[in-house]
Design a protein around this motif. Structure first.
Motif, PDB file in Angstrom:
ATOM      1  N   ARG A 164      46.310  49.959   9.381  1.00 47.06           N
ATOM      2  CA  ARG A 164      47.674  49.211   9.013  1.00 47.06           C
ATOM      3  C   ARG A 164      47.701  48.570   7.684  1.00 47.06           C
ATOM      4  NH1 ARG A 164      49.995  43.663  11.289  1.00 47.06           N
ATOM      5  NH2 ARG A 164      47.429  43.213  11.288  1.00 47.06           N
ATOM      6  N   TYR A 165      46.735  47.858   7.358  1.00 48.75           N
ATOM      7  CA  TYR A 165      46.718  47.127   6.011  1.00 48.75           C
ATOM      8  C   TYR A 165      46.538  48.198   4.783  1.00 48.75           C
ATOM      9  CZ  TYR A 165      45.911  42.578   8.177  1.00 48.75           C
ATOM     10  OH  TYR A 165      46.184  41.400   8.641  1.00 48.75           O
ATOM     11  N   TRP A 166      45.702  49.151   5.182  1.00 50.39           N
ATOM     12  CA  TRP A 166      45.707  50.350   4.177  1.00 50.39           C
ATOM     13  C   TRP A 166      47.086  50.907   3.736  1.00 50.39           C
ATOM     14  CZ3 TRP A 166      42.932  51.208   0.103  1.00 50.39           C
ATOM     15  CH2 TRP A 166      42.859  52.409  -0.591  1.00 50.39           C
ATOM     16  N   HIS A 167      47.952  51.254   4.857  1.00 47.56           N
ATOM     17  CA  HIS A 167      49.025  51.939   4.613  1.00 47.56           C
ATOM     18  C   HIS A 167      50.195  51.188   4.412  1.00 47.56           C
ATOM     19  CE1 HIS A 167      47.370  55.688   5.008  1.00 47.56           C
ATOM     20  NE2 HIS A 167      46.683  55.466   5.882  1.00 47.56           N
ATOM     21  N   ALA A 168      50.503  50.268   5.333  1.00 47.70           N
ATOM     22  CA  ALA A 168      51.660  49.209   5.293  1.00 47.70           C
ATOM     23  C   ALA A 168      51.615  48.201   4.284  1.00 47.70           C
ATOM     24  CB  ALA A 168      51.763  48.683   6.699  1.00 47.70           C
ATOM     25  N   GLU A 169      50.411  47.620   4.163  1.00 49.61           N
ATOM     26  CA  GLU A 169      50.312  46.512   2.961  1.00 49.61           C
ATOM     27  C   GLU A 169      49.518  46.842   1.824  1.00 49.61           C
ATOM     28  OE1 GLU A 169      52.073  43.770   3.270  1.00 49.61           O
ATOM     29  OE2 GLU A 169      52.736  43.946   5.463  1.00 49.61           O
ATOM     30  N   GLY A 170      49.748  47.848   0.780  1.00 50.17           N
ATOM     31  CA  GLY A 170      49.003  48.625   0.167  1.00 50.17           C
ATOM     32  C   GLY A 170      48.397  47.504  -0.914  1.00 50.17           C
ATOM     33  N   TRP A 179      44.095  45.847  -2.817  1.00 52.64           N
ATOM     34  CA  TRP A 179      43.821  45.466  -4.241  1.00 52.64           C
ATOM     35  C   TRP A 179      43.603  43.744  -4.524  1.00 52.64           C
ATOM     36  CZ3 TRP A 179      42.619  49.087  -7.161  1.00 52.64           C
ATOM     37  CH2 TRP A 179      42.879  50.404  -6.971  1.00 52.64           C
ATOM     38  N   ALA A 180      44.342  43.096  -3.382  1.00 47.72           N
ATOM     39  CA  ALA A 180      44.090  41.492  -3.634  1.00 47.72           C
ATOM     40  C   ALA A 180      42.504  41.238  -3.064  1.00 47.72           C
ATOM     41  CB  ALA A 180      44.980  40.708  -2.775  1.00 47.72           C
ATOM     42  N   VAL A 181      42.020  41.875  -1.956  1.00 51.25           N
ATOM     43  CA  VAL A 181      40.709  41.542  -1.681  1.00 51.25           C
ATOM     44  C   VAL A 181      39.617  42.106  -2.797  1.00 51.25           C
ATOM     45  CG1 VAL A 181      38.911  42.514   0.086  1.00 51.25           C
ATOM     46  CG2 VAL A 181      41.290  41.762   0.755  1.00 51.25           C
ATOM     47  N   LEU A 182      40.024  43.468  -3.533  1.00 45.59           N
ATOM     48  CA  LEU A 182      38.977  43.641  -4.576  1.00 45.59           C
ATOM     49  C   LEU A 182      39.151  42.680  -5.871  1.00 45.59           C
ATOM     50  CD1 LEU A 182      39.604  47.486  -4.312  1.00 45.59           C
ATOM     51  CD2 LEU A 182      37.452  46.351  -3.516  1.00 45.59           C
ATOM     52  N   ALA A 183      40.226  42.307  -6.230  1.00 51.50           N
ATOM     53  CA  ALA A 183      40.370  41.394  -7.138  1.00 51.50           C
ATOM     54  C   ALA A 183      39.530  40.004  -6.928  1.00 51.50           C
ATOM     55  CB  ALA A 183      41.826  41.024  -7.404  1.00 51.50           C
ATOM     56  N   GLY A 184      39.672  39.527  -5.622  1.00 49.39           N
ATOM     57  CA  GLY A 184      39.128  38.148  -5.150  1.00 49.39           C
ATOM     58  C   GLY A 184      37.667  38.377  -5.353  1.00 49.39           C
ATOM     59  N   LEU A 185      37.015  39.701  -4.692  1.00 51.90           N
ATOM     60  CA  LEU A 185      35.668  39.985  -4.897  1.00 51.90           C
ATOM     61  C   LEU A 185      35.164  39.998  -6.313  1.00 51.90           C
ATOM     62  CD1 LEU A 185      35.237  42.270  -2.021  1.00 51.90           C
ATOM     63  CD2 LEU A 185      34.521  40.284  -1.815  1.00 51.90           C
ATOM     64  N   GLY A 186      36.138  40.621  -7.094  1.00 52.24           N
ATOM     65  CA  GLY A 186      35.713  40.806  -8.510  1.00 52.24           C
ATOM     66  C   GLY A 186      35.617  39.286  -9.122  1.00 52.24           C
ATOM     67  N   VAL A 187      36.516  38.517  -8.957  1.00 49.92           N
ATOM     68  CA  VAL A 187      36.573  37.237  -9.586  1.00 49.92           C
ATOM     69  C   VAL A 187      35.186  36.358  -8.958  1.00 49.92           C
ATOM     70  CG1 VAL A 187      37.599  34.940  -9.533  1.00 49.92           C
ATOM     71  CG2 VAL A 187      38.869  37.085  -9.956  1.00 49.92           C
ATOM     72  N   CYS A 188      34.745  36.557  -7.718  1.00 53.80           N
ATOM     73  CA  CYS A 188      33.709  35.988  -7.064  1.00 53.80           C
ATOM     74  C   CYS A 188      32.478  36.348  -7.855  1.00 53.80           C
ATOM     75  CB  CYS A 188      33.507  36.149  -5.611  1.00 53.80           C
ATOM     76  SG  CYS A 188      34.507  35.392  -4.677  1.00 53.80           S
ATOM     77  N   VAL A 189      32.380  37.783  -8.008  1.00 57.06           N
ATOM     78  CA  VAL A 189      31.282  38.405  -8.844  1.00 57.06           C
ATOM     79  C   VAL A 189      31.008  37.720 -10.093  1.00 57.06           C
ATOM     80  CG1 VAL A 189      30.247  40.509  -9.806  1.00 57.06           C
ATOM     81  CG2 VAL A 189      30.754  40.476  -7.566  1.00 57.06           C
TER      82      VAL A 189
END
Length: 195
Positions: A47-53, A57-67
């Protein structure tokens, strides 16, 4: 000193967050469907992958900022703020190595013996140079923190530090230029309660 305070605060916050997350996952009160269920079920992931694309990207950006922040913090830990040693010219073409801690302790002892000084701490650091590469260490610099007693005159303590104490350190270390930064603080004496 500031770096140590920031480290303690960051480690405290990270510890509390990890402890709260661990307790929440291990308790049967886990809000996402029970203790033995995954955080995101296959249906929720779809559902998150298709409905909320945008969500992934927000999760990946947040993880990138944490790294990036974690790497910045790690590099700040590895950077040395103190100089381990200073080369002293003996005058006959040879050089001696003076430990930075020994110079710090000698200046702290001499400055701590001044009238009106309750406590003194000294740190020998590398000075940042304007010439050459950015951030290149060009020479030592002292950072002196004086804790003065309430009766002390700050101008007198500073004059004695800048005069005899620092000139003695410059002569001893063979450094005609040894800049210093002084920070003064007044101690607070609490009155004792008489019973």
């Amino acid at each position: 000193m500031l770096l140590a305070t920031v480290n303690r605060i960051l480690l405290g916050i990270i510890g509390v967050v990890l402890l709260a997350a661990g307790v929440a996952v291990l308790t049967p009160l886990w809000p996402l469907g029970g203790r033995h269920e995954p955080l995101l079920s296959a249906a929720n992931r779809e559902r998150y992958w298709h409905a909320e694309g945008w969500w992934w990207w927000a999760v990946l950006a947040g993880l990138g900022v944490c790294v990036v922040l974690a790497l910045w913090w790690l590099l700040a830990q590895l950077r040395r703020s103190r100089l381990p040693a200073v080369l002293v010219d003996t005058g006959d073409g040879a050089f001696a190595v003076l430990r930075g801690r020994a110079l710090e302790e000698a200046v702290a002892a001499e400055a701590g013996a001044l009238d009106g000084v309750a406590r003194c701490s000294v740190v020998l650091r590398g000075r940042q140079g304007r010439q050459g590469r950015r951030g290149r260490r060009t020479g030592p610099k002292l950072r002196v923190e004086l804790e003065l007693e309430p009766h002390a005159v700050p101008a007198d303590a500073l004059a004695e530090l800048a005069g005899p104490v620092l000139s003695h350190a410059r002569r001893s270390a063979g450094l005609p230029e040894l800049p210093a930064e002084a920070r003064l603080r007044i101690t607070s004496h609490r009155a004792r309660r008489v019973t």
